[in-house]
Write an enzyme that holds these catalytic residues in place. Structure first.
Site, PDB file in Angstrom:
ATOM      1  N   ARG A  46     -13.923  13.667  13.771  1.00 13.43           N
ATOM      2  CA  ARG A  46     -14.828  12.556  13.458  1.00 13.43           C
ATOM      3  C   ARG A  46     -15.472  11.914  14.674  1.00 13.43           C
ATOM      4  NH1 ARG A  46     -10.899  10.019   8.796  1.00 13.43           N
ATOM      5  NH2 ARG A  46     -11.369  11.684   7.334  1.00 13.43           N
ATOM      6  N   GLU A  73     -14.948  13.281   4.007  1.00 13.57           N
ATOM      7  CA  GLU A  73     -15.117  14.494   4.790  1.00 13.57           C
ATOM      8  C   GLU A  73     -14.857  15.722   3.922  1.00 13.57           C
ATOM      9  OE1 GLU A  73     -13.322  13.851   8.624  1.00 13.57           O
ATOM     10  OE2 GLU A  73     -12.447  15.852   8.518  1.00 13.57           O
ATOM     11  N   GLN A 128     -11.562   4.221  14.865  1.00 13.35           N
ATOM     12  CA  GLN A 128     -12.312   5.395  14.392  1.00 13.35           C
ATOM     13  C   GLN A 128     -13.526   5.014  13.552  1.00 13.35           C
ATOM     14  OE1 GLN A 128     -10.688   8.360  11.281  1.00 13.35           O
ATOM     15  NE2 GLN A 128     -10.863   9.527  13.167  1.00 13.35           N
ATOM     16  N   ARG A 179      -7.882   9.971  15.018  1.00 13.22           N
ATOM     17  CA  ARG A 179      -7.082  10.540  13.920  1.00 13.22           C
ATOM     18  C   ARG A 179      -7.838  11.650  13.214  1.00 13.22           C
ATOM     19  NH1 ARG A 179      -6.999   9.830   8.394  1.00 13.22           N
ATOM     20  NH2 ARG A 179      -8.278   7.951   8.302  1.00 13.22           N
ATOM     21  N   GLY A 187       4.044   0.786   2.388  1.00  9.68           N
ATOM     22  CA  GLY A 187       5.013  -0.190   1.891  1.00  9.68           C
ATOM     23  C   GLY A 187       5.763   0.332   0.673  1.00  9.68           C
ATOM     24  N   PHE A 209     -10.668  20.541   6.047  1.00  9.30           N
ATOM     25  CA  PHE A 209     -10.968  19.199   6.543  1.00  9.30           C
ATOM     26  C   PHE A 209     -11.209  19.282   8.038  1.00  9.30           C
ATOM     27  CE2 PHE A 209     -10.838  14.782   5.152  1.00  9.30           C
ATOM     28  CZ  PHE A 209     -10.894  14.938   3.781  1.00  9.30           C
ATOM     29  N   GLY A 265       0.858  -1.182   0.000  1.00  6.31           N
ATOM     30  CA  GLY A 265       0.000   0.000   0.000  1.00  6.31           C
ATOM     31  C   GLY A 265       0.889   1.225   0.000  1.00  6.31           C
ATOM     32  N   GLY A 266       0.326   2.358   0.433  1.00 11.45           N
ATOM     33  CA  GLY A 266       1.107   3.590   0.435  1.00 11.45           C
ATOM     34  C   GLY A 266       2.356   3.477   1.294  1.00 11.45           C
ATOM     35  N   HIS A 313     -15.992   6.685  10.998  1.00 10.84           N
ATOM     36  CA  HIS A 313     -16.120   7.874  10.155  1.00 10.84           C
ATOM     37  C   HIS A 313     -17.600   8.217  10.054  1.00 10.84           C
ATOM     38  CE1 HIS A 313     -15.975  10.507   6.710  1.00 10.84           C
ATOM     39  NE2 HIS A 313     -14.658  10.438   6.657  1.00 10.84           N
ATOM     40  N   LEU A 353     -17.578   4.814   1.991  1.00 13.90           N
ATOM     41  CA  LEU A 353     -17.277   6.135   2.511  1.00 13.90           C
ATOM     42  C   LEU A 353     -17.639   7.270   1.564  1.00 13.90           C
ATOM     43  CD1 LEU A 353     -15.764   7.100   5.112  1.00 13.90           C
ATOM     44  CD2 LEU A 353     -13.967   7.788   3.532  1.00 13.90           C
ATOM     45  N   GLU A 407      -0.978   2.170   8.621  1.00 11.07           N
ATOM     46  CA  GLU A 407      -2.100   1.935   9.523  1.00 11.07           C
ATOM     47  C   GLU A 407      -1.849   0.788  10.494  1.00 11.07           C
ATOM     48  OE1 GLU A 407      -5.970   2.128   7.687  1.00 11.07           O
ATOM     49  OE2 GLU A 407      -6.955   1.309   9.463  1.00 11.07           O
ATOM     50  N   HIS A 426     -13.674   2.682  10.283  1.00  9.63           N
ATOM     51  CA  HIS A 426     -12.843   3.299   9.264  1.00  9.63           C
ATOM     52  C   HIS A 426     -11.346   3.112   9.484  1.00  9.63           C
ATOM     53  CE1 HIS A 426     -11.981   6.085   6.086  1.00  9.63           C
ATOM     54  NE2 HIS A 426     -11.357   6.937   6.880  1.00  9.63           N
TER      55      HIS A 426
HETATM   56  C1  FAD Z   1     -12.446   4.728   2.048  1.00  6.67           C
HETATM   57  C2  FAD Z   1     -11.275   5.333   2.741  1.00  6.67           C
HETATM   58  C3  FAD Z   1     -10.965   6.673   2.548  1.00  6.67           C
HETATM   59  C4  FAD Z   1      -9.862   7.250   3.185  1.00  6.67           C
HETATM   60  N1  FAD Z   1      -9.579   8.577   2.953  1.00  6.67           N
HETATM   61  C5  FAD Z   1      -8.476   9.119   3.535  1.00  6.67           C
HETATM   62  C6  FAD Z   1      -8.108  10.478   3.262  1.00  6.67           C
HETATM   63  O1  FAD Z   1      -8.749  11.179   2.488  1.00  6.67           O
HETATM   64  N2  FAD Z   1      -7.014  10.975   3.863  1.00  6.67           N
HETATM   65  C7  FAD Z   1      -6.243  10.219   4.716  1.00  6.67           C
HETATM   66  O2  FAD Z   1      -5.254  10.722   5.208  1.00  6.67           O
HETATM   67  N3  FAD Z   1      -6.566   8.933   4.979  1.00  6.67           N
HETATM   68  C8  FAD Z   1      -7.661   8.368   4.412  1.00  6.67           C
HETATM   69  N4  FAD Z   1      -7.980   7.056   4.679  1.00  6.67           N
HETATM   70  C9  FAD Z   1      -7.068   6.244   5.486  1.00  6.67           C
HETATM   71  C10 FAD Z   1      -5.884   5.798   4.661  1.00  6.67           C
HETATM   72  O3  FAD Z   1      -6.259   5.643   3.329  1.00  6.67           O
HETATM   73  C11 FAD Z   1      -5.318   4.464   5.140  1.00  6.67           C
HETATM   74  O4  FAD Z   1      -5.163   4.475   6.513  1.00  6.67           O
HETATM   75  C12 FAD Z   1      -3.955   4.222   4.500  1.00  6.67           C
HETATM   76  O5  FAD Z   1      -4.062   4.337   3.100  1.00  6.67           O
HETATM   77  C13 FAD Z   1      -3.369   2.887   4.885  1.00  6.67           C
HETATM   78  O6  FAD Z   1      -2.216   2.641   4.105  1.00  6.67           O
HETATM   79  P1  FAD Z   1      -1.266   1.403   4.388  1.00  6.67           P
HETATM   80  O7  FAD Z   1      -0.173   1.497   3.401  1.00  6.67           O
HETATM   81  O8  FAD Z   1      -0.921   1.396   5.823  1.00  6.67           O
HETATM   82  O9  FAD Z   1      -2.181   0.125   4.118  1.00  6.67           O
HETATM   83  P2  FAD Z   1      -2.943  -0.416   2.809  1.00  6.67           P
HETATM   84  O10 FAD Z   1      -2.981   0.565   1.712  1.00  6.67           O
HETATM   85  O11 FAD Z   1      -4.218  -0.984   3.284  1.00  6.67           O
HETATM   86  O12 FAD Z   1      -1.991  -1.577   2.308  1.00  6.67           O
HETATM   87  C14 FAD Z   1      -1.851  -2.774   3.005  1.00  6.67           C
HETATM   88  C15 FAD Z   1      -0.956  -3.683   2.188  1.00  6.67           C
HETATM   89  O13 FAD Z   1      -0.611  -4.807   2.963  1.00  6.67           O
HETATM   90  C16 FAD Z   1      -0.730  -5.968   2.193  1.00  6.67           C
HETATM   91  N5  FAD Z   1      -0.961  -7.084   3.108  1.00  6.67           N
HETATM   92  C17 FAD Z   1      -1.876  -7.193   4.095  1.00  6.67           C
HETATM   93  N6  FAD Z   1      -1.773  -8.386   4.704  1.00  6.67           N
HETATM   94  C18 FAD Z   1      -0.768  -9.040   4.096  1.00  6.67           C
HETATM   95  C19 FAD Z   1      -0.172 -10.316   4.272  1.00  6.67           C
HETATM   96  N7  FAD Z   1      -0.613 -11.191   5.180  1.00  6.67           N
HETATM   97  N8  FAD Z   1       0.856 -10.673   3.463  1.00  6.67           N
HETATM   98  C20 FAD Z   1       1.304  -9.819   2.495  1.00  6.67           C
HETATM   99  N9  FAD Z   1       0.771  -8.610   2.302  1.00  6.67           N
HETATM  100  C21 FAD Z   1      -0.247  -8.223   3.088  1.00  6.67           C
HETATM  101  C22 FAD Z   1      -1.841  -5.689   1.223  1.00  6.67           C
HETATM  102  O14 FAD Z   1      -1.716  -6.472   0.077  1.00  6.67           O
HETATM  103  C23 FAD Z   1      -1.609  -4.218   0.917  1.00  6.67           C
HETATM  104  O15 FAD Z   1      -0.700  -4.103  -0.140  1.00  6.67           O
HETATM  105  C24 FAD Z   1      -9.085   6.473   4.051  1.00  6.67           C
HETATM  106  C25 FAD Z   1      -9.389   5.131   4.258  1.00  6.67           C
HETATM  107  C26 FAD Z   1     -10.481   4.559   3.625  1.00  6.67           C
HETATM  108  C27 FAD Z   1     -10.802   3.133   3.894  1.00  6.67           C
END
Ligand code: FAD
Ligand code: SF4
Ligand code: FES
Lengths: 600, 248
Positions: free
Chosen positions: A299, A268, A253, A407, A30, A129, A27-28, A255, A265, A396, A366
């Protein structure tokens, strides 16, 4: 599928790989870590999803940074808002880093190619926001940098594009199920991870000097959620099972604006652009609760007010069980250009056109404020202050803690960029000096046993029924409002579900693309995390941020101005939480801001 | 405690039939159709129906999914002969007096049930240099300046979620697996028309190749298939124009 160039060694059917740094999650967080680490060390990213399927792509509204492109702003104000928004349970040294490094984090992304919306002068545009204010709460400030209402999508795409540019090696659709620990000089350090390859059912061991967990959240412990089906908290669960504590798990949290009944979602950012929450009689009820910033209160506060409106009979609709998000005065132009995706969600999933009608909304699960405890270098902690060398977490799944008990919107996309980058940087520095740790004998045995036990499971319980009961009961008993009674009931329910989980059956016995088996394993993580969440929540007899106890409605700084630390001890198999969870406290880092009453 | 119920319109339950093209690689020699009856609500999506089958009737049914609201691109499949996302296709919008036909997208190797090998698709994406290439350095600590109008030119193609619905609806791609396919051209377009980028010529050369844009026969299947509403055929036409006349 992997884009790797090296071939693994195969011993007893297990595939062995060697890297300096292994990043779990694409994700972001990683991928931001990978861009930092890739050019400096031999790096692999392992992800259960193709990178662009990660839930960062669902984020809509924006990413906070005090660029001051459209009005006066400062990172110090941003720090204060973050601390106050988190109801003072924020570690203030970490919050300062977040707000200070935000500016570079946004500029980095722009320079990498992210197409932010622009001001008439061609600079990055910014919008309002919740909880982000001018000069310590005087008025809302325009701090969120955005790309329409698909900011997360653009972040995820831009980071992926840059990983392609740098030739980062990906192992896609590989499920990491364990982290391998080695004892060296009396110290426990990580020596690799074990993964299950979806396409083949093969088991892989990735030996490495440093490991970064970036596995995202676990919203699927709830039924009504904005989170993806795949957000099952695997990384947090793996750490937990390894005896690493989990911090502040009671703070989840909700939302305010999920599509009623669905949880999808609506950002906001809609309220940032001027949308208004109304009850059945059309009243703008937030004027009553937060007279200064109204619909842009944080929130936790808005979600509570919404539920209260409904409980007191002022809900809208045939069953009076939701409130309304009114965007009708914004005009088609603003909706189509600044909020096109959410406009389409309302049309597609509820058949309601926000241009003409208010949209039914209710709080949706959320974001996990809690998770794997880390310090400001993204290093994982074994207790209140002991670092585990070589083990990192960001995004996260981690708890730094910049979000405290609640948050602020736009601070997570920021968090994943700031602390993802830090994890990548500090891991790169670490591996320059560290030796490759030796793997213990048969490091994959635990995972092989788990997978085989699941594959052969032929009990009488269905995975889907247990999961559904867990999610529905969590919505009922551990959502926006909690009480000792509801949490006690939930403890009993989880205990019974854990017992039933031992008696599940798996239908698909195959090796290839066995998602049936993986859903069963994911449910195991969900049960573990729901249990810790509820156990931690029962223990915190006060109300703060995202944790609202009806039976203890006030914040109690005297006893609870501390982080919760939950430890797995004793009999992990027991379905009784008390048999294997021990709770402790961790002090909050306070630098400049003494706790004050939180008014908006 | 309040649990919200789905909003208007009032929810009705009914039983539908799904005919799914199954392929279990460890058992089946070739794909076969299997029919399932399943009870759904009017607000349900095809993805919900697939989940109900997997969770209540047949755990071996395999498909990809994650976000469940059309944003991650996991679940493109052929539904009644059209490429769509299962999570964005509401049951009530289909003709449920007939069975609903669901099968994997075409033109990529079938792996299991509704799952195909996505690697050739991502390989084509990687080919077109899908990242910003700028010769000049921005002022340190500052963004590159871009006008609202210049940002608007490539807005449409930034929406792509790499779901492959377009590429796998393209008859040219079905017969010639070497063709880059619409999604890769969309990715190239996003950078070719970005005022901050300096490598348009490189990408246009790549796409001027015999497996490039000239294969496109403007059937508009891709535009119809795109769940993000991207004007895919238009993007391909823009690229053709740029090869002939230069960018803008
Ligand atoms: C609908 C929505 C809207 C949002 N809007 C906002 C916003 O406007 N502004 C803001 O700041 N935040 C926002 N958030 C929060 C934010 O988007 C997330 O908290 C953030 O993107 C999480 O990023 P991450 O890289 O931690 O995890 P994720 O992007 O969830 O990535 C997790 C990664 O882990 C991998 N993974 C998981 N388990 C395993 C495993 N067992 N083995 C191998 N890989 C695994 C997955 O494949 C994935 O690649 C929003 C969240 C949601 C749900
Ligand atoms: S252009 Fe549309 S259909 Fe094609 S991959 Fe992108 S989102 Fe999917
Ligand atoms: S599940 Fe994400 S697009 Fe359908």
């Amino acid at each position: 599928m992997s884009t790797a160039t090296s071939t693994p060694k195969i011993i007893d059917g297990v595939h062995y790989h060697e890297y300096d740094i292994v990043i779990v999650g694409a994700g972001g967080a990683g991928m931001r870590a990978a861009i930092e680490a890739g050019p400096n060390a031999k790096t692999a990213v392992i992800s259960k999803l193709y990178p662009t399927r990660s839930h960062t792509g669902a984020a809509q509204g924006g990413m906070a940074a005090a660029l001051a492109n459209v009005e006066e702003d400062s990172w110090e104000w941003h720090t204060f808002d973050t601390v106050k928004g988190g109801d003072y349970l924020v570690d203030q040294d970490a919050a300062e880093i977040l707000a200070r490094e935000a500016i570079d984090a946004v500029i980095d992304l722009e320079n990498m190619g992210l197409p932010f919306n622009r001001t008439p002068e061609g600079k990055i545009d910014q919008r309002r926001f919740g909880g982000h204010t001018r000069d310590h709460g005087k008025a809302p400030v325009r701090r969120a940098c955005y790309a329409a209402d698909r900011t997360g999508h653009m972040i995820l795409q831009t980071l992926f594009q840059n990983c392609v540019k740098h030739g980062i090696e990906f192992y896609n659709e590989f499920y990491v199920l364990d982290v391998v620990m080695t004892t060296e000089k009396g110290k426990k350090i990580p020596s690799g991870v074990v993964a299950y390859e979806l396409a083949t059912g093969n088991i892989h061991v990735f030996q490495s000097k440093a490991i970064i967990f970036a596995t995202g959240g676990f919203g699927k412990i709830y039924k009504t959620t904005s989170n993806a089906h795949t957000l099952t908290g695997d990384g947090v669960g793996i750490m937990w099972r390894k005896g690493i504590p989990l911090e502040d798990m009671e703070f989840y949290q909700f939302h305010p604006t999920g599509l009623a009944g669905l949880g999808i979602l609506l950002t906001e950012g809609a309220r940032g652009e001027g949308a208004i929450l109304r009850n059945a009689s059309g009243e703008r009820f937030m004027e009553r609760y937060a007279p200064t910033i109204k619909d842009l209160a944080p929130r936790d506060i808005i979600s509570r007010c919404m539920v209260q409106e409904v409980v007191e009979g002022r809900g809208a609709g045939p069953n009076k069980d939701y409130v309304l998000l009114d965007c009708t005065h914004l005009g088609a132009e603003v909706l189509e250009t600044k909020l096109p995706d959410i406009t389409e969600f309302a049309r597609t999933y509820l058949g309601i056109d926000p241009v003409f009608e208010p949209v039914p909304v209710m709080p949706t699960a959320h974001y996990a404020m809690g998770g794997i405890p880390t310090n400001i270098q993204a290093e994982v902690l074994a207790d209140n202050d002991t670092v585990i060398p070589g083990l990192y977490a960001a995004g996260e799944c981690a708890c730094v803690s910049v979000h405290g008990s609640n948050r602020l919107g736009t601070n997570s996309l920021l968090d994943i960029n700031v602390f993802g980058k830090r994890a990548g940087r500090y891991a790169s520095e670490y591996v320059k000096k560290a030796k490759m740790p030796v793997l213990p004998k048969n490091p994959a045995d635990g995972v092989i046993a788990l997978v085989e036990q699941m594959r052969n499971a032929s009990g009488t319980e269905r995975v889907a029924s247990i999961r559904k009961e867990l999610q529905e009961s969590m919505d009922r008993n551990a959502q926006v409002f909690r009480t000792e009674d509801s949490l006690k009931e939930q403890t009993d329910i989880i205990q019974a579900l854990r017992e039933r989980y031992k008696n599940i059956s798996i239908h698909d016995k195959g090796e290839r693309y066995n998602t049936d088996l993986l859903e069963a394993i994911e449910l195991g993580f969900l049960l573990d995390l729901a249990e810790v969440t509820v156990y931690s929540a029962r223990n915190r007899k006060e109300s703060r941020g995202g944790h609202m106890r009806d039976d203890f409605p006030d914040r109690n700084d005297k006893e609870y101005m501390v982080h919760t630390m939950a430890y797995l001890t004793g009999d992990a198999e027991s379905s009784h939480a008390g048999d294997h969870i021990k709770l402790d406290w961790k002090p909050v880092v306070i630098t400049n801001y003494q706790p004050m009453e939180r008014k908006y | 405690m309040v649990t919200p119920t789905p909003a208007m319109p009032a929810v009705q339950a009914f039983t539908i039939t799904l005919n799914i093209r199954r392929f279990q690689p460890e058992v089946d020699q070739e794909a076969r159709w299997q029919s399932f009856d399943v009870e759904v609500y009017s607000t349900d999506r095809v993805l919900d129906a697939l989940h109900k089958i997997k969770w209540e009737q047949d755990g071996t049914l395999s498909f990809r999914r994650s976000c469940a609201h059309g944003i991650c691109g996991s679940d493109a499949m052929r539904i009644n002969g059209r490429n769509r996302l299962a999570c964005k296709t509401l049951i009530k919008d289909l003709d449920i007096t007939q069975p609903i036909y669901v099968e994997a997208i075409k033109g990529l190797p079938l792996e299991k049930d509704l799952i195909v090998d996505m690697e050739p698709f991502f390989a084509a994406f990687r080919e077109v240099k899908p990242f910003l290439i700028a010769n000049s350095k921005p002022e340190k600590g500052k963004e590159r300046i871009q006008s609202i109008a210049n940002r608007e030119i490539f807005d449409d193609t930034t929406k792509c979620i790499l779901c492959a619905a377009c590429t796998t609806s393209c008859p040219v791609f079905w017969t010639d697996g070497q063709y880059f396919g619409p999604a890769a051209i969309v990715a190239a377009h996003r950078f070719i028309f970005d005022s901050r980028d300096d490598a348009a010529k490189v990408r246009l050369d790549i796409l001027n190749d015999k497996e490039g844009v000239w294969r496109c026969r403007t059937t508009f299947n891709c535009t119809d298939a795109c769940p993000r509403g991207i004007q895919v055929t238009q993007a391909i036409a823009d690229v053709k124009q740029a090869i002939l006349r230069g960018r803008r």
